[in-house]
Write a protein that holds these residues in place. Sequence first.
Motif, PDB file in Angstrom:
ATOM      1  N   ARG B 111       0.824  -1.212   0.000  1.00 33.56           N
ATOM      2  CA  ARG B 111       0.000   0.000   0.000  1.00 33.56           C
ATOM      3  C   ARG B 111       0.863   1.268   0.000  1.00 33.56           C
ATOM      4  O   ARG B 111       0.580   2.221  -0.724  1.00 33.56           O
ATOM      5  CB  ARG B 111      -0.899  -0.014   1.235  1.00 33.56           C
ATOM      6  CG  ARG B 111      -2.037   0.976   1.150  1.00 33.56           C
ATOM      7  CD  ARG B 111      -3.005   0.715   2.258  1.00 33.56           C
ATOM      8  NE  ARG B 111      -4.132   1.606   2.234  1.00 33.56           N
ATOM      9  CZ  ARG B 111      -5.038   1.646   3.194  1.00 33.56           C
ATOM     10  NH1 ARG B 111      -4.940   0.842   4.231  1.00 33.56           N
ATOM     11  NH2 ARG B 111      -6.060   2.488   3.129  1.00 33.56           N
ATOM     12  N   LEU B 112       1.930   1.234   0.814  1.00 29.31           N
ATOM     13  CA  LEU B 112       2.795   2.422   0.884  1.00 29.31           C
ATOM     14  C   LEU B 112       3.516   2.653  -0.438  1.00 29.31           C
ATOM     15  O   LEU B 112       3.645   3.787  -0.891  1.00 29.31           O
ATOM     16  CB  LEU B 112       3.818   2.270   2.017  1.00 29.31           C
ATOM     17  CG  LEU B 112       3.272   2.404   3.436  1.00 29.31           C
ATOM     18  CD1 LEU B 112       4.366   2.137   4.464  1.00 29.31           C
ATOM     19  CD2 LEU B 112       2.659   3.786   3.680  1.00 29.31           C
ATOM     20  N   MET B 113       3.987   1.570  -1.075  1.00 34.11           N
ATOM     21  CA  MET B 113       4.730   1.775  -2.322  1.00 34.11           C
ATOM     22  C   MET B 113       3.824   2.247  -3.461  1.00 34.11           C
ATOM     23  O   MET B 113       4.310   2.891  -4.392  1.00 34.11           O
ATOM     24  CB  MET B 113       5.570   0.551  -2.707  1.00 34.11           C
ATOM     25  CG  MET B 113       4.849  -0.694  -3.008  1.00 34.11           C
ATOM     26  SD  MET B 113       6.014  -2.090  -2.851  1.00 34.11           S
ATOM     27  CE  MET B 113       5.981  -2.714  -4.502  1.00 34.11           C
ATOM     28  N   HIS B 114       2.520   1.983  -3.354  1.00 31.62           N
ATOM     29  CA  HIS B 114       1.613   2.496  -4.375  1.00 31.62           C
ATOM     30  C   HIS B 114       1.094   3.889  -4.021  1.00 31.62           C
ATOM     31  O   HIS B 114       0.750   4.662  -4.911  1.00 31.62           O
ATOM     32  CB  HIS B 114       0.458   1.517  -4.597  1.00 31.62           C
ATOM     33  CG  HIS B 114       0.855   0.355  -5.449  1.00 31.62           C
ATOM     34  ND1 HIS B 114       1.443  -0.775  -4.929  1.00 31.62           N
ATOM     35  CD2 HIS B 114       0.809   0.174  -6.788  1.00 31.62           C
ATOM     36  CE1 HIS B 114       1.725  -1.614  -5.920  1.00 31.62           C
ATOM     37  NE2 HIS B 114       1.350  -1.061  -7.051  1.00 31.62           N
ATOM     38  N   THR B 115       1.051   4.177  -2.741  1.00 34.68           N
ATOM     39  CA  THR B 115       0.624   5.522  -2.329  1.00 34.68           C
ATOM     40  C   THR B 115       1.751   6.531  -2.571  1.00 34.68           C
ATOM     41  O   THR B 115       1.512   7.680  -2.933  1.00 34.68           O
ATOM     42  CB  THR B 115       0.203   5.504  -0.843  1.00 34.68           C
ATOM     43  OG1 THR B 115      -0.934   4.652  -0.718  1.00 34.68           O
ATOM     44  CG2 THR B 115      -0.158   6.883  -0.339  1.00 34.68           C
ATOM     45  N   PHE B 116       2.985   6.063  -2.352  1.00 37.31           N
ATOM     46  CA  PHE B 116       4.157   6.937  -2.575  1.00 37.31           C
ATOM     47  C   PHE B 116       5.080   6.273  -3.599  1.00 37.31           C
ATOM     48  O   PHE B 116       6.114   5.688  -3.224  1.00 37.31           O
ATOM     49  CB  PHE B 116       4.916   7.149  -1.263  1.00 37.31           C
ATOM     50  CG  PHE B 116       4.108   7.799  -0.188  1.00 37.31           C
ATOM     51  CD1 PHE B 116       3.936   9.174  -0.162  1.00 37.31           C
ATOM     52  CD2 PHE B 116       3.516   7.032   0.808  1.00 37.31           C
ATOM     53  CE1 PHE B 116       3.190   9.778   0.832  1.00 37.31           C
ATOM     54  CE2 PHE B 116       2.764   7.639   1.805  1.00 37.31           C
ATOM     55  CZ  PHE B 116       2.594   9.015   1.819  1.00 37.31           C
ATOM     56  N   PRO B 117       4.710   6.317  -4.887  1.00 40.44           N
ATOM     57  CA  PRO B 117       5.499   5.578  -5.888  1.00 40.44           C
ATOM     58  C   PRO B 117       6.942   6.060  -6.015  1.00 40.44           C
ATOM     59  O   PRO B 117       7.798   5.309  -6.475  1.00 40.44           O
ATOM     60  CB  PRO B 117       4.726   5.802  -7.193  1.00 40.44           C
ATOM     61  CG  PRO B 117       3.800   6.923  -6.936  1.00 40.44           C
ATOM     62  CD  PRO B 117       3.556   7.003  -5.476  1.00 40.44           C
ATOM     63  N   ASN B 118       7.211   7.288  -5.601  1.00 40.70           N
ATOM     64  CA  ASN B 118       8.575   7.794  -5.749  1.00 40.70           C
ATOM     65  C   ASN B 118       9.435   7.618  -4.496  1.00 40.70           C
ATOM     66  O   ASN B 118      10.589   8.046  -4.481  1.00 40.70           O
ATOM     67  CB  ASN B 118       8.552   9.270  -6.160  1.00 40.70           C
ATOM     68  CG  ASN B 118       7.866   9.435  -7.503  1.00 40.70           C
ATOM     69  OD1 ASN B 118       8.051   8.612  -8.403  1.00 40.70           O
ATOM     70  ND2 ASN B 118       7.035  10.451  -7.622  1.00 40.70           N
ATOM     71  N   ARG B 119       8.849   7.043  -3.458  1.00 40.93           N
ATOM     72  CA  ARG B 119       9.632   6.792  -2.242  1.00 40.93           C
ATOM     73  C   ARG B 119      10.088   5.335  -2.231  1.00 40.93           C
ATOM     74  O   ARG B 119       9.432   4.465  -2.793  1.00 40.93           O
ATOM     75  CB  ARG B 119       8.792   7.031  -0.978  1.00 40.93           C
ATOM     76  CG  ARG B 119       8.482   8.472  -0.640  1.00 40.93           C
ATOM     77  CD  ARG B 119       9.696   9.295  -0.275  1.00 40.93           C
ATOM     78  NE  ARG B 119      10.399   8.896   0.934  1.00 40.93           N
ATOM     79  CZ  ARG B 119      10.194   9.409   2.134  1.00 40.93           C
ATOM     80  NH1 ARG B 119       9.257  10.319   2.315  1.00 40.93           N
ATOM     81  NH2 ARG B 119      10.906   9.029   3.176  1.00 40.93           N
ATOM     82  N   ASN B 120      11.200   5.110  -1.582  1.00 40.59           N
ATOM     83  CA  ASN B 120      11.678   3.737  -1.432  1.00 40.59           C
ATOM     84  C   ASN B 120      11.396   3.289   0.002  1.00 40.59           C
ATOM     85  O   ASN B 120      11.780   3.976   0.947  1.00 40.59           O
ATOM     86  CB  ASN B 120      13.182   3.695  -1.734  1.00 40.59           C
ATOM     87  CG  ASN B 120      13.743   2.304  -1.571  1.00 40.59           C
ATOM     88  OD1 ASN B 120      13.076   1.326  -1.881  1.00 40.59           O
ATOM     89  ND2 ASN B 120      14.951   2.205  -1.062  1.00 40.59           N
TER      90      ASN B 120
END
Lengths: 49, 634
Positions: B111-120
């Motif tokens: 969920r986090l990687m799709h909410t913040f696609p530019n964050r690792n």
Amino acid sequence: MEFFQEFWLFMRTRKRYWLYPLLVLLLLLSLLTVMTTGSALAPFIYSLF
Amino acid sequence: MNKRLWLFKGLAALSPLLALVLVEGLLRLFGYGHDYRLFVEDPQRKGYWIMNPHASERYFTETDNATTGNFEPFRQRKAEGTFRIFVLGESTTIGYPYFHNGSFHRWLHYRLMHTFPNRNFEIINLSLTAVNSYTVFGFAQQLPAYEPDAVLIYTGHNEYYGAMGVGSTSSLGGHPALVRLVLKLRELRLMQLLNRTLAGIRKTMSGGKVDLRENLMKRMAADQQIAYGSATYQQGIEQFKTNLNDLCRLFSEKQIPVFISNLVSNEKDLKPFVSAPGSTTASAQHQFTQATHAYANGQFAEAKQRFVQAKELDLLRFRAPEAMNQVIQELANRYPEVTVVEAKAVFEHHSPNGILGQETLLEHVHPNLYGYALLSDAFYEALKKKRLIAPEWKKELSFAQLRQQMPITPVDSLKGVFEMLILKEGWPFNEPMAPEENRPKTIEEQLAGALVVKQITWPDAMQQLLAHYQKAQNPQAALEVTEALMLEYPYDPAFYGQAGKLALSLNQPERAVWFLKKAFQLEETFAVAQNLFITLLKLDRPDEALPYLRYAAAHNESAFSLNELQNFVDQLVSAKNQYLADTTNVALSNQLAAGYLKFANTAGAAKYVAKSLRLDPRNPVALQLKAQLQTLKP
């Protein structure tokens, strides 16, 4: 050299100065180990969680 | 002479210590025993840490019983912009019985990687089955050196019977300071030698007989009963409080945010394991029966209260008492860096009449897949409320989207079902397994069955499933499995690239771009760059396509020159910027359509032709472009 020879002689004749502390130390460590042993049930109930 | 005698006496008294130091040194020199530090360098990936497979041995008297957890690598040098989360806890925290992507931390990661696609995001789960707050605290002490941005914790159900717990450890179980001393001493190889020697003696004396498992468990469980409010019960609470308090103080001093979830247990669909005899209010079974009647009569408030009381009175403490949740709340009140994650409230909200049962939980404490999704949601909302990752959370992946998209394969789901059937067949559930259906098993069932009996590993099962779906020409299912592997191996660009191609074959260009960008971040290749710029141009995002096109042109592996296309995209970017400043300019819109058409990008061309015709339905250039488009479209 003489010092070490004398010390060795002392150690051989007065064992209580080093043997007893060694035994007490080992006994203490063993006691701690035994007293924190998991119960025999532990491995079985581990499979439940 | 007298002076020398005293010197000899002193030296003699010190000699046992020197002897032990010497033995310790020799044991280390000859490689005896294990190093128990939490992380070691990943043998398969230089520059990455993974959890030390021996780290848990310190907490188990017999190292054969020591459980191992996930091996999720993370960079030794934390990359800029990385948000690093460590997860601590027990079997629920690691996703039993599904593990892998069934675990709440993977739901959260997805969920986090799709909410913040530019964050690792690096979410490293250090949880283990069968451990409690001793292990959680022990691991936590080593974490500050690894630069966590947050620590997530779910623990408490194993406090009594987990490793070193008050209900599973002889004599010293109720003395946290002494238990911690022993845990510290176990770092010594000498202590490990002593431990193994004593374990060997015990084994020899017992004759190694363990085959009377069922009866032995029943008999011993009778000795392990812990009455509500008894001294052992209180010691368990104290143990939990001491360990978690020290953990919270440590992280608060280091200003590391900690998120501790309160605990959930099955209330209505699990009768007490062991109940005091009789039908008094002190009998768990009596309370449970009364609660069931109240529930059937629609008296839900009374039912809830009695179900909880039945759990509290259960003499076999596999479910954490409510006192644990109070401890968690008190810690959050005391330490500024500590936040309570309201998992209990979330579960109650999603359970009929607010009473927890089979809708969210599989047995006594472990959530089903829906439950794990809810647990991840509780942590997600807590992180969001704290505004840790970003001040504002825009373009979120909603909970409904998460449930729909999360790559849990049928094999993962079935594995959980089969695991439960086996667990419930034995003590203390004793639910006989239904006879096997007389029909051929599906490939998913075969793989899940093989996984449960450990015939194959999870990665092998996934690879076989993927091969099966590819052979069956089912790209949708193949993409799901690829995504599952991607979550398991977040540093392997091959899975992202493969997912990108599958998404393209499914005509899902937006998703494809997401996968391909991740693949390119991990490993820059011509093939990925080519797929990316083509897809981005089709999506009319020339400015985003340009860097990938430049990379492809510089590392061209195709027979075609990309220079002309590069010039065209440069012009396209400029024309599009002009157009965005004046969206009523039909000439510019036509220019963009013609440009796209020149390179057979029908999707891009059609978009601008439609825009032109909306502004000027009789525009001859737009009409001509439309006619050309129609000849190109199949």
